[in-house]
Design a protein around this motif. Structure first.
Motif, PDB file in Angstrom:
ATOM      1  N   ASN A  11      -1.659  -3.125   8.557  1.00 25.21           N
ATOM      2  CA  ASN A  11      -0.997  -2.526   7.373  1.00 25.21           C
ATOM      3  C   ASN A  11       0.507  -2.648   7.629  1.00 25.21           C
ATOM      4  O   ASN A  11       1.030  -1.987   8.536  1.00 25.21           O
ATOM      5  CB  ASN A  11      -1.437  -1.080   7.283  1.00 25.21           C
ATOM      6  N   ASN A  70       5.921   2.333  -1.664  1.00 28.73           N
ATOM      7  CA  ASN A  70       4.887   1.316  -1.826  1.00 28.73           C
ATOM      8  C   ASN A  70       5.456   0.017  -2.378  1.00 28.73           C
ATOM      9  O   ASN A  70       6.575  -0.014  -2.899  1.00 28.73           O
ATOM     10  CB  ASN A  70       3.800   1.829  -2.795  1.00 28.73           C
ATOM     11  N   ALA A  76       5.367   7.536  -1.774  1.00 31.47           N
ATOM     12  CA  ALA A  76       4.215   8.343  -1.356  1.00 31.47           C
ATOM     13  C   ALA A  76       4.676   9.453  -0.419  1.00 31.47           C
ATOM     14  O   ALA A  76       5.733   9.366   0.206  1.00 31.47           O
ATOM     15  CB  ALA A  76       3.177   7.470  -0.664  1.00 31.47           C
ATOM     16  N   MET A  78       3.125  10.354   2.271  1.00 37.59           N
ATOM     17  CA  MET A  78       2.745  10.166   3.668  1.00 37.59           C
ATOM     18  C   MET A  78       2.279   8.742   3.921  1.00 37.59           C
ATOM     19  O   MET A  78       1.845   8.044   3.000  1.00 37.59           O
ATOM     20  CB  MET A  78       1.635  11.171   4.000  1.00 37.59           C
ATOM     21  N   CYS A  79       2.407   8.309   5.182  1.00 38.01           N
ATOM     22  CA  CYS A  79       1.971   6.967   5.566  1.00 38.01           C
ATOM     23  C   CYS A  79       1.588   7.011   7.046  1.00 38.01           C
ATOM     24  O   CYS A  79       2.483   7.084   7.907  1.00 38.01           O
ATOM     25  CB  CYS A  79       3.100   5.977   5.325  1.00 38.01           C
ATOM     26  N   GLY A  80       0.304   7.013   7.318  1.00 39.21           N
ATOM     27  CA  GLY A  80      -0.152   7.200   8.689  1.00 39.21           C
ATOM     28  C   GLY A  80       0.156   6.009   9.582  1.00 39.21           C
ATOM     29  O   GLY A  80       0.679   6.177  10.695  1.00 39.21           O
ATOM     30  N   ASN A  81      -0.131   4.790   9.104  1.00 39.96           N
ATOM     31  CA  ASN A  81       0.159   3.609   9.935  1.00 39.96           C
ATOM     32  C   ASN A  81       1.661   3.434  10.094  1.00 39.96           C
ATOM     33  O   ASN A  81       2.141   3.087  11.180  1.00 39.96           O
ATOM     34  CB  ASN A  81      -0.440   2.351   9.294  1.00 39.96           C
ATOM     35  N   ASN A 169      -1.081  12.732   0.902  1.00 42.65           N
ATOM     36  CA  ASN A 169      -1.278  11.821  -0.237  1.00 42.65           C
ATOM     37  C   ASN A 169      -2.758  11.804  -0.610  1.00 42.65           C
ATOM     38  O   ASN A 169      -3.613  12.137   0.188  1.00 42.65           O
ATOM     39  CB  ASN A 169      -0.724  10.434   0.100  1.00 42.65           C
ATOM     40  N   ASN A 206      -5.590   6.695  -3.620  1.00 48.33           N
ATOM     41  CA  ASN A 206      -6.060   5.674  -2.677  1.00 48.33           C
ATOM     42  C   ASN A 206      -7.577   5.784  -2.615  1.00 48.33           C
ATOM     43  O   ASN A 206      -8.095   6.892  -2.400  1.00 48.33           O
ATOM     44  CB  ASN A 206      -5.446   5.934  -1.300  1.00 48.33           C
ATOM     45  N   GLU A 224      -5.370   0.620  -1.978  1.00 48.44           N
ATOM     46  CA  GLU A 224      -4.285   1.606  -1.938  1.00 48.44           C
ATOM     47  C   GLU A 224      -3.528   1.741  -3.251  1.00 48.44           C
ATOM     48  O   GLU A 224      -3.217   0.727  -3.912  1.00 48.44           O
ATOM     49  CB  GLU A 224      -3.262   1.239  -0.860  1.00 48.44           C
ATOM     50  N   ARG A 225      -3.213   2.970  -3.570  1.00 47.74           N
ATOM     51  CA  ARG A 225      -2.280   3.238  -4.685  1.00 47.74           C
ATOM     52  C   ARG A 225      -0.962   2.538  -4.422  1.00 47.74           C
ATOM     53  O   ARG A 225      -0.451   2.593  -3.314  1.00 47.74           O
ATOM     54  CB  ARG A 225      -2.055   4.740  -4.782  1.00 47.74           C
ATOM     55  N   CYS A 233      -5.406   1.569   6.011  1.00 43.53           N
ATOM     56  CA  CYS A 233      -4.560   2.643   5.486  1.00 43.53           C
ATOM     57  C   CYS A 233      -4.753   3.841   6.408  1.00 43.53           C
ATOM     58  O   CYS A 233      -5.849   4.407   6.495  1.00 43.53           O
ATOM     59  CB  CYS A 233      -4.963   2.978   4.056  1.00 43.53           C
ATOM     60  N   GLY A 234      -3.698   4.219   7.100  1.00 39.38           N
ATOM     61  CA  GLY A 234      -3.828   5.247   8.144  1.00 39.38           C
ATOM     62  C   GLY A 234      -4.265   6.592   7.606  1.00 39.38           C
ATOM     63  O   GLY A 234      -5.138   7.245   8.192  1.00 39.38           O
ATOM     64  N   THR A 235      -3.681   7.001   6.482  1.00 43.36           N
ATOM     65  CA  THR A 235      -4.080   8.284   5.917  1.00 43.36           C
ATOM     66  C   THR A 235      -5.503   8.208   5.383  1.00 43.36           C
ATOM     67  O   THR A 235      -6.267   9.180   5.475  1.00 43.36           O
ATOM     68  CB  THR A 235      -3.111   8.709   4.796  1.00 43.36           C
TER      69      THR A 235
HETATM   70  N1  LIG Z   1      -0.379   3.812  -0.675  1.00 43.98           N
HETATM   71  C1  LIG Z   1      -0.255   5.167  -0.151  1.00 43.98           C
HETATM   72  C2  LIG Z   1       0.952   5.262   0.773  1.00 43.98           C
HETATM   73  C3  LIG Z   1       0.849   4.401   1.998  1.00 43.98           C
HETATM   74  C4  LIG Z   1      -0.278   4.863   2.885  1.00 43.98           C
HETATM   75  C5  LIG Z   1      -0.288   4.042   4.178  1.00 43.98           C
HETATM   76  N2  LIG Z   1      -0.835   2.709   3.995  1.00 43.98           N
HETATM   77  C6  LIG Z   1      -0.973   4.759   5.329  1.00 43.98           C
HETATM   78  O1  LIG Z   1      -1.125   4.090   6.377  1.00 43.98           O
HETATM   79  O2  LIG Z   1      -1.311   5.939   5.212  1.00 43.98           O
HETATM   80  C7  LIG Z   1      -0.069   6.157  -1.293  1.00 43.98           C
HETATM   81  O3  LIG Z   1       0.519   5.772  -2.321  1.00 43.98           O
HETATM   82  O4  LIG Z   1      -0.471   7.322  -1.092  1.00 43.98           O
END
Ligand SMILES: N[C@@H](CCC[C@H](N)C(=O)O)C(=O)O
Length: 331
Positions: A11, A70, A76, A78-81, A169, A206, A224-225, A233-235
């Motif tokens: 990601n 994005n 967003a 949050m973004c875990g990765n 998110n 998402n 993903e959104r 997607c980490g989250t």
């Molecule tokens: N697309 C997600 C934001 C990005 C999330 C990311 N890829 C992750 O690793 O969590 C959103 O719009 O919530």
């Protein structure tokens, strides 16, 4: 302007440190920069899933602040990765290994972990806050239900059952078989629920399909959104781990190390579901790979002109690919 190309389990993002820029970006410039850079066809080199904007924190405590934009320019919470790569960047800039990072809704603990493999820098991110409330998800399903846990959505034309959870998110998660996992039903749902005018998730969501492979071993595929299909997607992987513990506790255990496979590789999670009350959270552990640095003018980037960009590759992508190739992944 220098950008750092990073990824977590494939990601990928470009990272920009506001403190190394000689001008402050406006909100519209930040969004346009993300749209231009991330474009897979006409963007910066191979584009990206998003832009990580790093700045100093606006209060005492955190070592820095992360904002995630994005590929479509939406922001967003949050973004875990991405947080793992921001953690590595701040750790190396400040010679610290454990600290917190300011995000939209919380200051989140991060820490350097033992490398997953040679040349695969590894960090842990604390994924929180967690909420199952429709109002936190901006979700409108089943005649105004307050939550959605392992239930059908009357407003959707599918036989699947879903769970919705914000971390913070929004994520919509369904457990599926291998055939469904490999189909484009995920894309059909993701495109509809992120079309900007559906009644169910007007702000988007998402969407992930999860297959339980074995004991504490799941596969997560995500639309993903603001992006579309991503390698990981980490989250989403964190949220899917939590929902797996809640709904399939015989196969996926609380407070245990969970292997989460994805199209880009793997991460590890550990769910902390607070049975006796208290806030749920998830530890997300995985690579924080620095692929290359790129130097270009802000003016060119805002004009979508990348012809004068100067790049310098690291050798970390090869290390990551060797790591993934060596995994005994089950499909
Ligand atoms: N697309 C997600 C934001 C990005 C999330 C990311 N890829 C992750 O690793 O969590 C959103 O719009 O919530």
């Amino acid at each position: 302007m220098e950008l750092l190309k990073v990824h977590g389990s494939g990601n990928d993002f470009y990272m920009l440190d506001a403190q190394k820029m000689d001008k402050q970006l406006s909100e519209s410039e930040l969004r346009q920069l993300a749209i231009n850079i991330c474009d897979r066809d006409n963007g910066l080199i191979d584009g990206a899933d998003g832009l990580l904007f790093v700045d100093k924190a606006d209060h005492e405590g955190p070592l820095g602040r992360m904002r995630v934009i994005n590929a479509d320019g939406s922001e967003a919470s949050m973004c875990g990765n991405g947080l793992r790569s921001v953690a590595r960047y701040l750790a190396e800039e400040n010679r610290q290994q454990s600290f917190s990072v300011q995000t939209m809704e919380a200051d989140l603990p991060v820490a350097k972990m033992p490398d997953l493999a040679e040349g695969v820098a590894t960090y842990q991110a604390h994924i929180a806050p967690v909420s199952f409330k429709a109002e936190d998800l901006k979700m409108h399903v089943n005649d105004g239900a307050d939550t959605l846990v392992d239930q059908a959505i009357a407003e959707l034309d599918t036989n699947l059952k879903f769970t919705a959870v914000a971390v913070p998110n929004p994520h919509l998660i369904a457990f599926v078989d291998q055939d469904t996992l490999e189909s484009d039903e995920l894309g059909e749902l993701g495109r509809y629920l992120n079309n900007g005018n559906n009644p169910v998730f007007p702000d988007g969501v998402n969407v992930s399909f999860v297959r339980i492979i074995g004991q504490n071993n799941i596969f997560v595929r995500t639309f993903e959104r603001g992006v579309g299909y991503t390698n990981a997607c980490g989250t989403a992987m964190s949220a899917s781990s939590l929902v797996s513990v809640l709904l399939h506790s015989d196969e996926v255990a609380n407070n245990a190390e969970i292997t989460v496979q994805n199209p880009g590789g793997i991460v590890k999670t550990r769910v902390h579901h607070q049975i006796a009350g208290g806030e749920d959270y998830i530890d997300l552990i995985g690579n924080a790979t620095f692929v290359r640095t790129v130097n270009l003018s802000l003016e060119d980037a805002l004009n979508g002109d990348f012809s004068h960009a100067v790049k310098e590759e690291t050798d970390e992508q090869k290390s990551y690919e060797d790591f993934v190739a060596g995994l005994q992944l089950q499909q």
